[in-house]
Design a protein around this motif. Structure first.
Motif, PDB file in Angstrom:
ATOM      1  N   LYS A   1     -29.117   0.197  18.636  1.00 36.61           N
ATOM      2  CA  LYS A   1     -29.483   0.839  17.161  1.00 36.61           C
ATOM      3  C   LYS A   1     -31.021  -0.219  16.244  1.00 36.61           C
ATOM      4  CE  LYS A   1     -25.887   3.427  16.419  1.00 36.61           C
ATOM      5  NZ  LYS A   1     -24.705   3.937  15.471  1.00 36.61           N
ATOM      6  N   LYS A   2     -30.669  -1.337  16.824  1.00 37.48           N
ATOM      7  CA  LYS A   2     -31.442  -2.572  16.407  1.00 37.48           C
ATOM      8  C   LYS A   2     -32.744  -2.832  17.151  1.00 37.48           C
ATOM      9  CE  LYS A   2     -28.388  -3.651  12.727  1.00 37.48           C
ATOM     10  NZ  LYS A   2     -27.077  -4.899  12.560  1.00 37.48           N
ATOM     11  N   CYS A   3     -32.047  -2.076  18.042  1.00 37.18           N
ATOM     12  CA  CYS A   3     -33.457  -2.304  19.174  1.00 37.18           C
ATOM     13  C   CYS A   3     -34.599  -1.789  19.934  1.00 37.18           C
ATOM     14  CB  CYS A   3     -32.610  -3.025  20.768  1.00 37.18           C
ATOM     15  SG  CYS A   3     -31.541  -4.382  20.582  1.00 37.18           S
ATOM     16  N   GLU A   4     -35.572  -2.186  20.384  1.00 33.20           N
ATOM     17  CA  GLU A   4     -36.588  -1.164  21.209  1.00 33.20           C
ATOM     18  C   GLU A   4     -36.543  -1.619  22.470  1.00 33.20           C
ATOM     19  OE1 GLU A   4     -41.711  -0.980  22.183  1.00 33.20           O
ATOM     20  OE2 GLU A   4     -40.920  -2.365  20.048  1.00 33.20           O
TER      21      GLU A   4
ATOM     22  N   PRO B   1     -35.710  -5.956  11.796  1.00 32.83           N
ATOM     23  CA  PRO B   1     -35.504  -4.294  11.869  1.00 32.83           C
ATOM     24  C   PRO B   1     -35.675  -4.547  13.494  1.00 32.83           C
ATOM     25  CG  PRO B   1     -38.357  -4.787  11.194  1.00 32.83           C
ATOM     26  CD  PRO B   1     -37.237  -6.404  11.328  1.00 32.83           C
ATOM     27  N   LEU B   2     -36.349  -5.157  14.164  1.00 32.70           N
ATOM     28  CA  LEU B   2     -36.657  -4.384  15.575  1.00 32.70           C
ATOM     29  C   LEU B   2     -36.411  -5.707  16.164  1.00 32.70           C
ATOM     30  CD1 LEU B   2     -36.086  -1.329  16.426  1.00 32.70           C
ATOM     31  CD2 LEU B   2     -38.506  -1.207  16.852  1.00 32.70           C
TER      32      LEU B   2
ATOM     33  N   PHE C   1     -25.536  -2.555  18.752  1.00 36.73           N
ATOM     34  CA  PHE C   1     -26.368  -3.354  18.529  1.00 36.73           C
ATOM     35  C   PHE C   1     -27.798  -2.432  19.033  1.00 36.73           C
ATOM     36  CE2 PHE C   1     -29.336  -6.122  22.588  1.00 36.73           C
ATOM     37  CZ  PHE C   1     -29.652  -6.666  21.389  1.00 36.73           C
TER      38      PHE C   1
ATOM     39  N   ASP D   1     -33.780 -11.331   9.119  1.00 35.98           N
ATOM     40  CA  ASP D   1     -33.212  -9.768   8.701  1.00 35.98           C
ATOM     41  C   ASP D   1     -34.523  -9.229   9.798  1.00 35.98           C
ATOM     42  OD1 ASP D   1     -31.497 -10.310   7.023  1.00 35.98           O
ATOM     43  OD2 ASP D   1     -33.116 -11.609   5.980  1.00 35.98           O
TER      44      ASP D   1
END
Length: 130
Positions: free
Chosen positions: A65-68, A31-32, A63, A29
Motif C-alpha cells: 500500500k506504500k509502494c510503487e 509517502p511511497l 507494505f 516518512d
C-alpha cells in the motif's frame, strides 16, 4: 536521498519487516517507495515457503500500500541483456533475479538500496547500503 530516486532490493524490505531501526529511519516518512516486481515475487516466494504464510502475506500486502511497483518492459529487457553480457564477459555472474532488479534500477536511473555486495560488479549501477 529522496524516495523518488531509490528502489529497494529484497534484503532491505526483509530488514524493514524485521523492524531494523536503520531502515525504518532511512525510509522515514516517505509517502511511497519504489519496489521492482521481481522483489515482490521474491517476497511472495518467501511467504509461501514460510511456516506462517498468512502472517507474511498480510505483512507484504500492507507494505504494498506504500509502494510503487515497477515492472519490466522491452527497455528493461534490453538493460538486462546489456548487464548480463557485461557480467558474463567479466566472468562475474550474479543471481538472475538480481540482474533484472539492476536492469530496472538502471533503466529508470534509480539508486538501488541493497546489502548485496555483488551488485558492485554492475557498471553504472548506483547503490547504497543502509
Amino acid at each position: 536521498m529522496t524516495g523518488s530516486n531509490i528502489i529497494l532490493d529484497t534484503n532491505i524490505v526483509i530488514e524493514l519487516f524485521k523492524g531494523n531501526p536503520d531502515i525504518i529511519k532511512q525510509l522515514g516518512d516517505l509517502p511511497l517507495v519504489k519496489v521492482p516486481s521481481i522483489v515482490l515475487g521474491e517476497l511472495l516466494l518467501g511467504a509461501y515457503r514460510s511456516s506462517n504464510p498468512n502472517k507474511h502475506l498480510s505483512q507484504i500486502n500492507g507494505f504494498l500500500k506504500k509502494c510503487e511497483l515497477i515492472g519490466t518492459n522491452a527497455n528493461t529487457a534490453d538493460a538486462y541483456a546489456l548487464v548480463k553480457t557485461d557480467l558474463l564477459n567479466k566472468g562475474k555472474p550474479i543471481p538472475e533475479n538480481d540482474i533484472w532488479i539492476a536492469a530496472i534500477a538502471k533503466q529508470y536511473n534509480l539508486t538501488l538500496v541493497t546489502s548485496d555486495a555483488h551488485f558492485r560488479q554492475i557498471e553504472g549501477l548506483v547503490i547504497e547500503n543502509w
